[in-house]
Design a protein around this motif. Structure first.
Motif, PDB file in Angstrom:
ATOM      1  N   LEU A   1      41.546  51.686  26.644  1.00 32.03           N
ATOM      2  CA  LEU A   1      41.309  50.486  27.367  1.00 32.03           C
ATOM      3  C   LEU A   1      40.950  50.451  28.822  1.00 32.03           C
ATOM      4  O   LEU A   1      40.794  49.550  29.259  1.00 32.03           O
ATOM      5  CB  LEU A   1      42.828  50.043  27.263  1.00 32.03           C
ATOM      6  CG  LEU A   1      43.591  49.763  26.397  1.00 32.03           C
ATOM      7  CD1 LEU A   1      45.027  49.149  26.300  1.00 32.03           C
ATOM      8  CD2 LEU A   1      42.940  48.841  25.153  1.00 32.03           C
ATOM      9  N   SER A   2      40.615  51.751  29.358  1.00 34.57           N
ATOM     10  CA  SER A   2      40.222  51.488  30.706  1.00 34.57           C
ATOM     11  C   SER A   2      38.554  51.480  30.559  1.00 34.57           C
ATOM     12  O   SER A   2      37.883  51.839  29.488  1.00 34.57           O
ATOM     13  CB  SER A   2      40.292  52.951  31.360  1.00 34.57           C
ATOM     14  OG  SER A   2      41.896  53.138  31.301  1.00 34.57           O
ATOM     15  N   GLY A   3      37.923  51.138  31.725  1.00 33.44           N
ATOM     16  CA  GLY A   3      36.473  50.756  31.859  1.00 33.44           C
ATOM     17  C   GLY A   3      35.954  50.066  32.830  1.00 33.44           C
ATOM     18  O   GLY A   3      36.833  49.276  33.666  1.00 33.44           O
ATOM     19  N   PRO A   4      34.796  49.988  33.154  1.00 35.06           N
ATOM     20  CA  PRO A   4      34.078  49.338  34.255  1.00 35.06           C
ATOM     21  C   PRO A   4      34.302  47.932  34.092  1.00 35.06           C
ATOM     22  O   PRO A   4      34.235  47.440  32.935  1.00 35.06           O
ATOM     23  CB  PRO A   4      32.841  49.874  34.599  1.00 35.06           C
ATOM     24  CG  PRO A   4      32.630  50.297  33.205  1.00 35.06           C
ATOM     25  CD  PRO A   4      33.672  50.993  32.356  1.00 35.06           C
ATOM     26  N   TYR A   5      33.906  47.038  35.024  1.00 32.38           N
ATOM     27  CA  TYR A   5      34.203  45.616  34.884  1.00 32.38           C
ATOM     28  C   TYR A   5      32.990  44.999  35.984  1.00 32.38           C
ATOM     29  O   TYR A   5      32.790  45.597  36.916  1.00 32.38           O
ATOM     30  CB  TYR A   5      35.323  45.093  35.067  1.00 32.38           C
ATOM     31  CG  TYR A   5      36.031  45.036  36.461  1.00 32.38           C
ATOM     32  CD1 TYR A   5      35.681  43.971  37.176  1.00 32.38           C
ATOM     33  CD2 TYR A   5      36.894  45.991  36.772  1.00 32.38           C
ATOM     34  CE1 TYR A   5      36.358  43.931  38.638  1.00 32.38           C
ATOM     35  CE2 TYR A   5      37.394  45.991  38.185  1.00 32.38           C
ATOM     36  CZ  TYR A   5      37.168  44.743  38.882  1.00 32.38           C
ATOM     37  OH  TYR A   5      37.698  44.982  40.159  1.00 32.38           O
ATOM     38  N   ILE A   6      32.440  43.945  35.577  1.00 28.64           N
ATOM     39  CA  ILE A   6      32.039  43.076  36.706  1.00 28.64           C
ATOM     40  C   ILE A   6      32.247  41.529  36.242  1.00 28.64           C
ATOM     41  O   ILE A   6      32.424  41.201  35.323  1.00 28.64           O
ATOM     42  CB  ILE A   6      30.210  43.063  36.374  1.00 28.64           C
ATOM     43  CG1 ILE A   6      29.587  42.293  37.510  1.00 28.64           C
ATOM     44  CG2 ILE A   6      29.588  42.855  34.828  1.00 28.64           C
ATOM     45  CD1 ILE A   6      28.032  42.760  37.285  1.00 28.64           C
ATOM     46  N   GLY A   7      32.503  40.798  37.361  1.00 30.17           N
ATOM     47  CA  GLY A   7      33.052  39.590  37.171  1.00 30.17           C
ATOM     48  C   GLY A   7      32.441  38.467  37.865  1.00 30.17           C
ATOM     49  O   GLY A   7      31.922  38.432  39.080  1.00 30.17           O
ATOM     50  N   LEU A   8      32.968  37.292  37.790  1.00 28.97           N
ATOM     51  CA  LEU A   8      32.352  36.143  38.280  1.00 28.97           C
ATOM     52  C   LEU A   8      33.551  35.131  38.565  1.00 28.97           C
ATOM     53  O   LEU A   8      34.235  34.876  37.604  1.00 28.97           O
ATOM     54  CB  LEU A   8      31.395  35.174  37.478  1.00 28.97           C
ATOM     55  CG  LEU A   8      30.940  33.802  38.009  1.00 28.97           C
ATOM     56  CD1 LEU A   8      30.389  33.955  39.492  1.00 28.97           C
ATOM     57  CD2 LEU A   8      29.914  33.057  37.083  1.00 28.97           C
ATOM     58  N   ASP A   9      33.964  34.718  39.893  1.00 28.63           N
ATOM     59  CA  ASP A   9      34.928  34.070  40.381  1.00 28.63           C
ATOM     60  C   ASP A   9      34.569  32.622  40.833  1.00 28.63           C
ATOM     61  O   ASP A   9      33.649  32.769  41.668  1.00 28.63           O
ATOM     62  CB  ASP A   9      35.949  34.642  41.246  1.00 28.63           C
ATOM     63  CG  ASP A   9      36.473  36.163  40.686  1.00 28.63           C
ATOM     64  OD1 ASP A   9      36.754  36.139  39.507  1.00 28.63           O
ATOM     65  OD2 ASP A   9      36.514  37.091  41.400  1.00 28.63           O
ATOM     66  N   VAL A  10      35.249  31.746  40.673  1.00 30.25           N
ATOM     67  CA  VAL A  10      35.027  30.445  41.007  1.00 30.25           C
ATOM     68  C   VAL A  10      36.285  29.892  41.605  1.00 30.25           C
ATOM     69  O   VAL A  10      37.330  29.709  40.746  1.00 30.25           O
ATOM     70  CB  VAL A  10      34.393  29.184  40.100  1.00 30.25           C
ATOM     71  CG1 VAL A  10      34.224  27.954  40.591  1.00 30.25           C
ATOM     72  CG2 VAL A  10      33.106  30.034  39.469  1.00 30.25           C
ATOM     73  N   ASP A  11      36.205  29.703  42.946  1.00 30.05           N
ATOM     74  CA  ASP A  11      37.639  29.153  43.494  1.00 30.05           C
ATOM     75  C   ASP A  11      37.496  27.915  44.140  1.00 30.05           C
ATOM     76  O   ASP A  11      36.210  27.674  44.772  1.00 30.05           O
ATOM     77  CB  ASP A  11      37.982  30.337  44.613  1.00 30.05           C
ATOM     78  CG  ASP A  11      38.288  31.925  44.023  1.00 30.05           C
ATOM     79  OD1 ASP A  11      38.643  31.582  43.011  1.00 30.05           O
ATOM     80  OD2 ASP A  11      38.044  32.897  44.645  1.00 30.05           O
ATOM     81  N   PHE A  12      38.629  27.169  44.086  1.00 29.29           N
ATOM     82  CA  PHE A  12      38.448  26.028  44.846  1.00 29.29           C
ATOM     83  C   PHE A  12      39.713  25.994  45.662  1.00 29.29           C
ATOM     84  O   PHE A  12      40.893  26.338  45.607  1.00 29.29           O
ATOM     85  CB  PHE A  12      38.914  24.865  43.854  1.00 29.29           C
ATOM     86  CG  PHE A  12      37.790  24.936  42.617  1.00 29.29           C
ATOM     87  CD1 PHE A  12      36.654  24.067  42.840  1.00 29.29           C
ATOM     88  CD2 PHE A  12      37.925  25.565  41.413  1.00 29.29           C
ATOM     89  CE1 PHE A  12      35.711  24.157  41.728  1.00 29.29           C
ATOM     90  CE2 PHE A  12      37.015  25.620  40.548  1.00 29.29           C
ATOM     91  CZ  PHE A  12      36.005  24.991  40.521  1.00 29.29           C
ATOM     92  N   GLY A  13      39.431  25.746  47.163  1.00 31.49           N
ATOM     93  CA  GLY A  13      40.508  25.460  48.220  1.00 31.49           C
ATOM     94  C   GLY A  13      39.943  24.999  49.549  1.00 31.49           C
ATOM     95  O   GLY A  13      38.694  24.655  49.275  1.00 31.49           O
ATOM     96  N   ALA A  14      40.737  25.294  50.650  1.00 32.51           N
ATOM     97  CA  ALA A  14      40.139  25.101  51.917  1.00 32.51           C
ATOM     98  C   ALA A  14      39.590  26.189  52.518  1.00 32.51           C
ATOM     99  O   ALA A  14      40.492  27.073  53.047  1.00 32.51           O
ATOM    100  CB  ALA A  14      41.318  24.358  52.631  1.00 32.51           C
ATOM    101  N   PHE A  15      38.468  26.432  52.509  1.00 30.29           N
ATOM    102  CA  PHE A  15      37.565  27.613  52.828  1.00 30.29           C
ATOM    103  C   PHE A  15      36.940  27.643  54.236  1.00 30.29           C
ATOM    104  O   PHE A  15      37.193  28.491  55.022  1.00 30.29           O
ATOM    105  CB  PHE A  15      36.726  27.863  51.972  1.00 30.29           C
ATOM    106  CG  PHE A  15      37.003  28.459  50.518  1.00 30.29           C
ATOM    107  CD1 PHE A  15      38.081  29.342  50.242  1.00 30.29           C
ATOM    108  CD2 PHE A  15      36.908  27.485  49.573  1.00 30.29           C
ATOM    109  CE1 PHE A  15      38.618  29.884  49.062  1.00 30.29           C
ATOM    110  CE2 PHE A  15      37.381  27.728  48.261  1.00 30.29           C
ATOM    111  CZ  PHE A  15      38.192  28.643  47.931  1.00 30.29           C
TER     112      PHE A  15
END
Length: 314
Positions: free
Chosen positions: A296-310
């Motif tokens: 179950l281990s392995g590399p990852y690459i991700g995309l995050d979309v966040d909403f808030g007061a930045f």
């Protein structure tokens, strides 16, 4: 006849006029019986006799009049006026009156002079309108929160897989982030799992934990940081190949996951941010029943979309 002339002179009536004696030898001082009650000298006939005045010798010039040393009078002053002596007696001093020859000192003081300038009038022109203030973004300490969606490409049992999930957190001073995240296995590509009868089986996995992140560089749009997810979950071999609904597990194991990684964030607006992540998922789990052994281990690459007061203007 001489006797008669002497008698005539002796009976001559007295006169009140002062008779000046002729110059000659000095007359001896009179005695007490030759003075009247006022102390004046009288003759034997009763006439007042003026005291003889010392006449200067014929060849001697009269002495000059004493003049007190004084400063020269100003040009505008009147010349001194001579005053007649108190008596006409020859040899008396001459007095000079300097009263009008002196003037009072001019008054002293401070004189103020006012100079008034009359410049040429300048035509009035209204000032230009002020420039609109530029928004200043707060760089002071502040706390803001966010919620977001995540999509990750990874591997399970060395086969391409996809994870979907969500995350929530709080950012302190635009640097430190603390929150939580949850991920679930939603797709596997290739590497089918079959049982002893040849039936295809499915794999299910889900985990979640604490999300920690630290921003190394913070710009107006771009930020770079590190993050890690530490959590726990479970994985199982399911009788169904579907990735939604009930798991219908044949075999299930527990797991612990730690996911360190790098983040690259792009702040698109005051309320939206997009992030790219990359890292490696380390999983420790319970042992599968032999001969099963799914990694179950392995590399990852991700995309995050966040909403808030930045970010926001001060």
């Amino acid at each position: 006849m001489s006797f008669g002339l002497a008698l005539l002179l002796s009976v001559t009536p007295p006169s009140d006029d002062v008779v000046a004696p002729a110059p000659g030898p000095a007359t001896p001082p009179p005695t007490e019986q030759n003075k009247d009650d006022d102390g004046r000298v009288v003759s034997s006939g009763g006439a007042v006799v003026a005291p003889p005045s010392a006449a200067p010798p014929p060849s001697a010039a009269p002495p000059p009049a004493p003049v007190a040393p004084r400063a020269a009078p100003p040009p505008s002053a009147a010349p001194p006026t001579a005053v007649a002596p108190p008596s006409d007696t020859a040899g008396s001093p001459v007095y000079v009156d300097y009263t009008d020859a002196w003037q009072e000192d001019p008054p002293s003081g401070v004189y103020l002079t006012e100079v008034v300038l009359h410049p040429e009038p300048v035509p009035y022109s209204p000032p230009p309108p002020p420039a609109p203030p530029e928004p200043v973004y707060d760089s002071g300490p502040r706390v803001h929160g966010f919620v977001g969606l995540s999509l990750r490409g990874t591997t399970t049992n060395r086969n391409p897989s996809a994870l979907t999930g969500g995350r929530v957190g709080f950012v302190f001073d635009d640097r430190f982030t603390i929150g939580g995240a949850f991920y679930s296995l939603t797709a596997r590509y290739a590497g089918s799992i079959v049982d002893s009868r040849g039936n295809e089986l499915g794999m299910r996995m889900a985990y979640g934990g604490v999300l920690l992140a630290w921003t190394l560089y913070k710009g107006r749009v771009l930020d770079v940081g590190i993050e890690s997810l530490a959590g726990a979950g479970a994985a199982c071999i399911s009788q169904s190949e579907r990735y939604f609904g009930r798991w219908s597990c044949i075999e299930k194991v527990g797991l612990v996951s730690i996911e360190p990684g790098l983040t690259l964030g792009l702040t698109l607006s005051d309320w939206m941010r997009v992030g790219l992540t990359a890292g490696y998922r380390f999983v420790t789990r319970e042992a599968w029943r032999p001969p099963n052994d799914f990694t179950l281990s392995g590399p990852y690459i991700g995309l995050d979309v966040d909403f808030g007061a930045f970010r926001g203007p001060r």
